[in-house]
Design a protein around this motif. Structure first.
Motif, short mmCIF file in Angstrom:
data_model
loop_
_atom_site.label_atom_id
_atom_site.label_comp_id
_atom_site.label_asym_id
_atom_site.label_seq_id
_atom_site.Cartn_x
_atom_site.Cartn_y
_atom_site.Cartn_z
N ASP A 66 0.83 -1.21 0.00
CA ASP A 66 0.00 0.00 0.00
C ASP A 66 0.86 1.26 0.00
O ASP A 66 0.50 2.27 -0.62
CB ASP A 66 -0.93 0.00 1.22
CG ASP A 66 -2.08 -0.97 1.07
OD1 ASP A 66 -2.32 -1.44 -0.06
OD2 ASP A 66 -2.74 -1.28 2.08
N ARG A 94 1.84 1.74 -3.58
CA ARG A 94 0.71 2.23 -4.38
C ARG A 94 0.48 3.72 -4.14
O ARG A 94 0.26 4.49 -5.10
CB ARG A 94 -0.56 1.45 -4.00
CG ARG A 94 -0.63 0.03 -4.52
CD ARG A 94 -2.05 -0.53 -4.35
NE ARG A 94 -2.10 -1.91 -4.79
CZ ARG A 94 -1.90 -2.96 -4.00
NH1 ARG A 94 -1.61 -2.77 -2.70
NH2 ARG A 94 -1.99 -4.18 -4.47
N GLU A 95 0.50 4.11 -2.89
CA GLU A 95 0.25 5.52 -2.56
C GLU A 95 1.35 6.41 -3.14
O GLU A 95 1.08 7.53 -3.60
CB GLU A 95 0.15 5.68 -1.05
CG GLU A 95 -1.08 5.02 -0.46
CD GLU A 95 -1.07 5.00 1.06
OE1 GLU A 95 -0.25 5.75 1.65
OE2 GLU A 95 -1.86 4.24 1.66
N HIS A 96 2.58 5.91 -3.12
CA HIS A 96 3.68 6.68 -3.70
C HIS A 96 3.48 6.83 -5.20
O HIS A 96 3.70 7.92 -5.76
CB HIS A 96 5.00 5.96 -3.40
CG HIS A 96 6.21 6.74 -3.82
ND1 HIS A 96 6.83 7.66 -3.00
CD2 HIS A 96 6.91 6.75 -4.99
CE1 HIS A 96 7.86 8.20 -3.64
NE2 HIS A 96 7.93 7.65 -4.84
N TRP A 97 3.08 5.78 -5.85
CA TRP A 97 2.84 5.84 -7.29
C TRP A 97 1.70 6.79 -7.63
O TRP A 97 1.75 7.53 -8.62
CB TRP A 97 2.53 4.44 -7.82
CG TRP A 97 3.74 3.57 -7.94
CD1 TRP A 97 5.05 3.95 -7.91
CD2 TRP A 97 3.76 2.15 -8.11
NE1 TRP A 97 5.87 2.86 -8.05
CE2 TRP A 97 5.12 1.75 -8.18
CE3 TRP A 97 2.76 1.18 -8.22
CZ2 TRP A 97 5.50 0.41 -8.36
CZ3 TRP A 97 3.12 -0.16 -8.39
CH2 TRP A 97 4.49 -0.53 -8.45
N GLN A 98 0.66 6.77 -6.81
CA GLN A 98 -0.47 7.66 -7.05
C GLN A 98 -0.06 9.12 -6.93
O GLN A 98 -0.56 9.98 -7.67
CB GLN A 98 -1.60 7.35 -6.06
CG GLN A 98 -2.28 6.00 -6.30
CD GLN A 98 -3.26 5.64 -5.20
OE1 GLN A 98 -3.42 6.37 -4.23
NE2 GLN A 98 -3.91 4.50 -5.35
N ALA A 99 0.87 9.40 -6.03
CA ALA A 99 1.30 10.78 -5.80
C ALA A 99 2.37 11.24 -6.78
O ALA A 99 2.38 12.41 -7.21
CB ALA A 99 1.80 10.93 -4.37
N LYS A 100 3.28 10.32 -7.17
CA LYS A 100 4.44 10.73 -7.96
C LYS A 100 4.63 9.97 -9.27
O LYS A 100 5.60 10.21 -9.98
CB LYS A 100 5.71 10.60 -7.10
CG LYS A 100 5.67 11.47 -5.86
CD LYS A 100 7.00 11.49 -5.14
CE LYS A 100 6.96 12.44 -3.94
NZ LYS A 100 8.26 12.52 -3.25
N GLY A 101 3.73 9.09 -9.57
CA GLY A 101 3.85 8.33 -10.80
C GLY A 101 4.67 7.05 -10.60
O GLY A 101 5.47 6.94 -9.66
N GLN A 102 4.47 6.11 -11.51
CA GLN A 102 5.14 4.81 -11.41
C GLN A 102 6.30 4.72 -12.38
O GLN A 102 6.18 5.06 -13.56
CB GLN A 102 4.14 3.69 -11.69
CG GLN A 102 4.73 2.29 -11.61
CD GLN A 102 3.70 1.21 -11.81
OE1 GLN A 102 2.49 1.47 -11.78
NE2 GLN A 102 4.15 -0.02 -12.02
N ASP A 155 12.04 3.20 -9.42
CA ASP A 155 11.56 3.35 -8.04
C ASP A 155 12.31 2.36 -7.17
O ASP A 155 12.50 1.20 -7.55
CB ASP A 155 10.05 3.05 -7.94
CG ASP A 155 9.22 4.00 -8.77
OD1 ASP A 155 9.50 5.21 -8.73
OD2 ASP A 155 8.28 3.53 -9.45
#
Length: 369
Positions: free
Chosen positions: A190, A193-201, A279
């Motif tokens: 999680d 996921r939250e990092h990706w939602q904020a800064k992209g994957q 990442d």
């Protein structure tokens, strides 16, 4: 030998459950003198460096402790906060959050203490805090998800060595690791996921774990396997195909071969393999520290960009995330089953009265207090 006793012990005193949360440790200050004290304790541990003691003593005291402290102090100074070491401040906050949660979950009294394997607050100080709180049952939770002899094993050594000095030895249980614990895996996934939602994957996710000498693996240390299991379970939770993630090992020390592939070499090679955005997550570290904030978030970022990478993103450790501290509390609950404080029928008042009756009987038989 004189054992640590309780000359002022009051018969029938209330007992409690003690939780000792430990982490690796940190110097007291970002100075060469403090680093020298810390590294001397850390590197002299035979669990950390398995080498003949006379030869290692000469190398450690003649070379390493006269050169490494100044370099390490400069790195610590870059991450040092107003409240001190990030590792210590975060671990203390984790301990406070776990204590709050345990008070909600347990019907009986519980005391949570925080200690460091090396440096301060020491294992001795943490255990003494629990002893003075009347803890007759102690659960030790080292914040190392993946067991290794040089981390969890060393903590076991330190705890048992300390309580061997006590006259009244408490009942002790150890959490030897939680590399595949579902709640821990979910929290790591999680956070990603939250990092990706904020800064992209990024195009690739690199799991970077602290390394150990390859020889330790050959001698049966399960650490390497546990790291691989953690990474695989998190990747599966994220739904990542195999070509989008990989595992590497960081923080190599000395000239001998350590677990491979090395994080530093992997990060430098990825741009040449066509990976332009990366990442990095370090799920073996429960709290951000020198190895994550300086070695990964700073040095590795620079190395990746210099090698031709275009985007580098470090995903923070779980630190004080609520799902993380709740997972630790749930882990504790599973390991203390059968102890009085975890009994849903625990009755504090009844136990207090029973204690007073026991004291009266002891006094009648000649006890001083």
């Amino acid at each position: 030998m004189t054992y640590i006793g309780e000359p002022d012990y009051r018969h029938g005193s209330p007992q409690s459950l003690g939780i000792l949360i430990t982490n690796l440790g940190t110097p007291d200050a970002p100075t060469p003198a403090a680093l020298k004290r810390y590294l001397k304790e850390f590197l002299w541990d035979p669990r950390v460096v398995e080498a003949p003691r006379p030869l290692w003593w000469l190398l450690l005291n003649g070379l390493i402790l006269n050169t490494r402290p100044r370099k390490s102090a400069a790195k610590y100074a870059q991450i040092w906060g107003e409240d001190g070491s990030p590792l210590l401040t975060t671990t203390r906050a984790q301990g406070a959050a776990v204590a709050e949660r345990m008070a909600e979950l347990l019907p009986g009294p519980v005391k949570v203490a925080v200690a460091m394997r090396y440096g301060n607050p020491s294992i001795r100080a943490g255990l003494e805090e629990l002893r003075r709180a009347g803890a007759r049952r102690i659960l030790v939770l080292p914040l190392y998800p993946q067991y290794a002899a040089s981390t969890t094993g060393s903590t076991f050594d330190a705890v048992t060595q300390e309580v061997s000095r006590w006259r009244w030895v408490p009942e002790i249980r150890f959490v030897m690791g939680y590399h595949g614990d579902p709640a821990y895996i979910q929290a790591v996934a999680d956070s990603i996921r939250e990092h990706w939602q904020a800064k992209g994957q990024g195009e690739r996710l690199l799991f970077s774990f602290h390394g150990i000498p390859r020889d330790y693996l050959d001698q049966g240390d399960p650490y390497h396997c546990y790291c691989q299991t953690t990474a695989r379970m998190v990747a599966e939770n994220l739904g990542l195909p195999e070509h989008q993630w990989q595992v590497a090992f960081q923080s190599r020390f000395g000239r001998q071969q350590w677990l491979t592939p090395y994080t530093s070499e992997t990060i430098a090679e990825l741009p040449g393999q066509g990976v332009k955005s990366l990442d990095v997550v370090c799920p073996g570290f429960s709290a951000d520290c020198l190895e994550t904030l300086e070695e990964i978030a700073d040095e590795s970022r620079e190395a990746f960009l210099e090698a031709g990478g275009e985007r580098f993103s470090y995903i923070p450790s779980l630190n004080t995330r609520r799902d993380h501290t709740n997972a630790l509390a749930d882990l504790i609950m599973r390991h203390i089953q059968g102890w009085p404080e975890a009994d849903p029928k625990y009755d504090y008042e009844a136990r207090r009265e029973a204690g007073e009756q026991a004291r009266e009987r002891a006094m009648a038989m000649g006890a001083k207090n």
